[in-house]
Write an enzyme that holds these catalytic residues in place. Sequence first.
Site, short mmCIF file in Angstrom:
data_model
loop_
_atom_site.label_atom_id
_atom_site.label_comp_id
_atom_site.label_asym_id
_atom_site.label_seq_id
_atom_site.Cartn_x
_atom_site.Cartn_y
_atom_site.Cartn_z
N HIS A 1 0.87 -1.19 0.00
CA HIS A 1 0.00 0.00 0.00
C HIS A 1 0.90 1.23 0.00
CE1 HIS A 1 -2.84 2.92 1.76
NE2 HIS A 1 -3.81 2.09 1.46
N ASP B 1 2.99 -4.40 7.95
CA ASP B 1 1.77 -3.62 7.77
C ASP B 1 0.62 -4.61 7.89
OD1 ASP B 1 -0.52 -2.46 6.81
OD2 ASP B 1 0.40 -1.61 5.01
N LYS C 1 -10.73 -0.58 10.51
CA LYS C 1 -10.86 -1.77 9.66
C LYS C 1 -11.27 -2.99 10.48
CE LYS C 1 -7.33 -0.18 6.41
NZ LYS C 1 -8.03 0.22 5.20
N CYS D 1 -4.63 2.49 -3.73
CA CYS D 1 -3.34 2.93 -3.15
C CYS D 1 -2.25 1.90 -3.38
CB CYS D 1 -3.46 3.24 -1.66
SG CYS D 1 -4.59 4.57 -1.29
N1 PMP Z 1 -1.90 -0.61 4.58
C1 PMP Z 1 -2.84 -1.39 4.05
C2 PMP Z 1 -2.48 -2.77 3.58
C3 PMP Z 1 -4.14 -0.92 3.93
O1 PMP Z 1 -5.08 -1.68 3.37
C4 PMP Z 1 -4.45 0.38 4.38
C5 PMP Z 1 -5.85 0.96 4.24
N2 PMP Z 1 -6.39 0.83 2.96
C6 PMP Z 1 -3.44 1.15 4.95
C7 PMP Z 1 -2.17 0.62 5.04
C8 PMP Z 1 -3.68 2.52 5.46
O2 PMP Z 1 -4.51 2.49 6.58
P1 PMP Z 1 -5.06 3.84 7.21
O3 PMP Z 1 -5.72 4.59 6.11
O4 PMP Z 1 -6.01 3.38 8.26
O5 PMP Z 1 -3.90 4.57 7.78
#
Ligand code: PMP
Length: 419
Positions: free
Chosen positions: A122, A199, A225, A364
């Site tokens: 991400h 992560d 999440k 992303c």
């Molecule tokens: N890493 C991963 C694998 C994610 O899926 C996400 C959220 N889409 C994030 C990081 C970022 O999380 P947050 O927006 O809650 O900071």
Amino acid sequence: MLPASLRDDFPILQQSVHGDRPLVFLDNAASTQRSRQVMDAVRRLEEHDYANVHRGIHTLSERSTDAYEAAREKVRAFINAESADEIVFTQGTTASINLVARSWGEANLKPGDEILLTLMEHHSNLVPWFQAAERTGAVVRQIPITDDGLLDLSGLDSLLTRRTKLVAVASVSNTLGTINPVAEIIRRAHAVGALVLVDAAQSVPHMATDVRALDVDFLAFSGHKMTGPSGIGVLYGKRSLLEAMPAFLGGGSMIDRVYADRFTPAPIPTRFEAGTPPISGAIGLGAAIDYLQAIGMDAIQQHEHRLVEHAWRRLGEVEGLTRLGPPPEQRAGLVGFTLDRPHAHDIAQLLDEQGVAVRAGHHCTQPLHDRLGISASTRASFYLYNTLEEVDVLVDALAAIRERFRPRGRKRAARVAEK
Ligand code: PMP
């Protein structure tokens, strides 16, 4: 399967959209919905006990502080950390990774050092490391992926060397759903003296996590999440690492003593919690953990596995649809896909008209999309409250969309062939 009655805990799911279309919420990898239990816990705090934490010597401040620290202890137990001091409350996964990239990165990286990432990260686990590399002269390298959407570890021995100072890897890909072999990566990284940040945004909500069994150095995840509030997240770090790290954000709470021209930092974890923290968020996250644990993480994982198996099989029947990533045995509860037509954004909009909420775009993960040779994909992601019937609604709607966009000539030919 988990009982469908769990849905009663989520008032937001009991609605129709676009007139009479029952809401089918399949955008859980972006954010899950909150249970009544979580909302009640936050409301209870805010109606009875709310005040700033760690400061006033008065009843409400003490109650809030106790609740805030109790939430920290719940997080500790949930991921099996050794000490609650190793749990830093942040705003979310992104903030947690930035904290490590800034604090640990600036104190430890020097020109020529290497940070090893993967091609399926991400942006939250890429950009902070690109920035750290820019600031320190370190070099970013990446583990490639196979055509099946797995990490290609065949060249890991040459990527992972004494120059590697840190490996940052997602436990589950938010686009492919791939469950990555983080235990193996941690073992091999430690063998060359590198640290590992996981992560875990897409794994902590969906499967049991044991930071001590993994021997992971840093682990990041988000409350929103996992049925908790937004604006709260966690950075787990091994005590010895956190203790050696300089403060990142400066301000109130994170200090031991401030003099006219300098400060001494507070002990961990408050050293990393400058200013007023997300108090209601932490209490909500604690309630979310209680909720998930009462159901059982293994039961949640099995439930999602059934959903993803069903989705994988049925999506395979839709003409023109390509499923991204590995088969169900190697994936968590989400499926990304492309359709030869229409575009992912149109698919998401047409599904929304049928009441089905999915996500479309690059999620992303632009480098991953580049590797796959696509600009966008559509993603359906499941959680404990989704049902097999909802998967069918999704797939039937997709088949109808594909039929609507079938090229004219082929539509006629197909009709003729049917006759
Ligand atoms: N890493 C991963 C694998 C994610 O899926 C996400 C959220 N889409 C994030 C990081 C970022 O999380 P947050 O927006 O809650 O900071």
